[in-house]
Design an enzyme around this catalytic site. Structure first.
Site, PDB file in Angstrom:
ATOM      1  N   GLN A  94     -25.254   3.422 -62.566  1.00  0.00           N
ATOM      2  CA  GLN A  94     -25.174   1.962 -62.594  1.00  0.00           C
ATOM      3  C   GLN A  94     -23.965   1.501 -61.796  1.00  0.00           C
ATOM      4  O   GLN A  94     -22.893   2.112 -61.862  1.00  0.00           O
ATOM      5  CB  GLN A  94     -25.059   1.432 -64.026  1.00  0.00           C
ATOM      6  CG  GLN A  94     -25.075  -0.086 -64.121  1.00  0.00           C
ATOM      7  CD  GLN A  94     -24.834  -0.573 -65.546  1.00  0.00           C
ATOM      8  OE1 GLN A  94     -23.725  -0.510 -66.042  1.00  0.00           O
ATOM      9  NE2 GLN A  94     -25.892  -1.041 -66.205  1.00  0.00           N
TER      10      GLN A  94
ATOM     11  N   SER B 159     -23.749  -6.388 -64.616  1.00  0.00           N
ATOM     12  CA  SER B 159     -24.502  -5.274 -64.044  1.00  0.00           C
ATOM     13  C   SER B 159     -25.217  -5.732 -62.781  1.00  0.00           C
ATOM     14  O   SER B 159     -25.783  -6.832 -62.738  1.00  0.00           O
ATOM     15  CB  SER B 159     -25.528  -4.757 -65.056  1.00  0.00           C
ATOM     16  OG  SER B 159     -24.894  -4.285 -66.224  1.00  0.00           O
TER      17      SER B 159
ATOM     18  N   ASP C  35     -27.866   1.345 -71.343  1.00  0.00           N
ATOM     19  CA  ASP C  35     -27.045   0.251 -70.835  1.00  0.00           C
ATOM     20  C   ASP C  35     -25.812   0.023 -71.704  1.00  0.00           C
ATOM     21  O   ASP C  35     -24.944  -0.771 -71.363  1.00  0.00           O
ATOM     22  CB  ASP C  35     -27.874  -1.038 -70.737  1.00  0.00           C
ATOM     23  CG  ASP C  35     -27.253  -2.068 -69.807  1.00  0.00           C
ATOM     24  OD1 ASP C  35     -26.620  -1.667 -68.817  1.00  0.00           O
ATOM     25  OD2 ASP C  35     -27.389  -3.275 -70.069  1.00  0.00           O
TER      26      ASP C  35
END
Length: 312
Positions: free
Chosen positions: A301, A251, A227
């Protein structure tokens, strides 16, 4: 490390922080506590401020799901959706649903909640290791070795050394606090650039100290680190940065596919790019390689990405 964030006077003392202590804190953070059957609790980040780091919630949810798999199966993929921003301080509860247990595969769902409010949904799939048809068509990027690069921490120290007295306490804490994951960016601190360029980035990473010989923990640490840097890759194409308060974002979802076992305390290369942004969203991809060139994991993502409006 606990206590107040370092002041400019003791900035250099950060170099003496014990790496094993930082690594032990990360292991403790990612070790979830079993409350009852299929119910687990994750600890808050030491000295955490503001919103919970998304990688922490993903890694803790994966650990909770892995704790319910006891027959030799290993996680090969996870898909997570961020519902709300978590708050630093309160613990996070993880409720696990055992959706499927087969001979070769198993599936688990995890719902992460704070004070009864869901903040993340995660689904993880597990497989018993087996031999099969194999190919790898992802060339290893031509990048400098980690030994030839400065760490993210060193770069921050050099760039912001003469600006520390102009920062707020929370800004100094964010910039200077030691981290259990050492990162060595190939292309410098891209969030400092104002010139739009091709949205690609490479960063070497590993834990600062040695981890226990637990493959499940190493997968969780890789999920945690996945991340980092990813969401900002889409912003490179526009010469904008969250760090300069030019963007509003969060996110939305995060997926990881584990291809091969790896140690998170040995150098891994995170190669990211962003093929697309639009409609207030940015899409990012990542590939994680071992130092020997093996493709370890793939990541994807999407995040909300909006240009911050100037207040009149």
């Amino acid at each position: 490390m606990t206590g107040a964030p370092p002041s400019p006077a003791n900035f250099a003392d950060l170099e003496t922080i014990d790496p094993d202590t930082l690594t032990a804190q990360l292991v403790d953070l990612l070790t979830v506590e079993r409350i009852e059957n299929d119910s687990y609790r994750g600890k808050p980040q030491v000295d955490g401020i503001g919103r919970v780091f998304g990688g922490q919630v993903i890694a803790q949810a994966l650990q909770a799901a892995q704790a319910t798999i006891g027959d030799g199966k290993e996680a090969h993929s996870l898909h997570a959706y961020f519902l709300r921003g978590g708050e630093e301080g309160p613990p996070i509860d993880y409720a696990i649903a055992r959706d499927f247990d087969g001979r070769s595969f198993a599936n688990r769902r995890a719902v992460a909640s704070q004070d009864g409010t869901p903040i993340l949904n995660l689904t993880a799939s597990f497989q018993t290791p087996e031999d099969g048809l194999a190919h790898e068509n992802m060339p290893f990027p031509h990048v400098p070795s980690p030994e030839d690069l400065k760490s993210d921490h060193q770069l921050r120290r050099e760039i912001f050394a003469d600006k520390l007295d102009q920062m707020s306490e929370s800004q100094r804490h964010f910039m200077l606090r030691p981290r259990p994951i050492e990162m060595r960016p190939v292309d410098g601190l891209h969030w400092m650039e104002t010139r739009p360029r091709e949205p690609k980035s490479q960063t070497w990473f590993k834990t600062v100290g040695r981890l226990p010989d637990d493959p499940a923990l190493h997968r969780a640490v890789i999920a945690y680190a996945s991340d980092y840097t990813l969401l900002g890759t889409a912003a490179i194409a526009h010469g904008l940065s969250w760090m300069r308060n030019e963007l509003v974002g969060a996110s939305l979802d995060h997926a990881v596919w584990f291809h091969a076992p790896a140690r998170a305390d040995e150098w891994l290369l995170y190669d990211t790019d962003s093929p697309w942004s639009g409609n207030g969203r940015g899409y990012n991809r990542g590939r994680i390689f071992s130092e020997g060139g093996t493709l370890i994991a793939s990541v994807a993502q999407e995040g909300m990405m909006r240009k911050r409006r100037e207040r009149k």
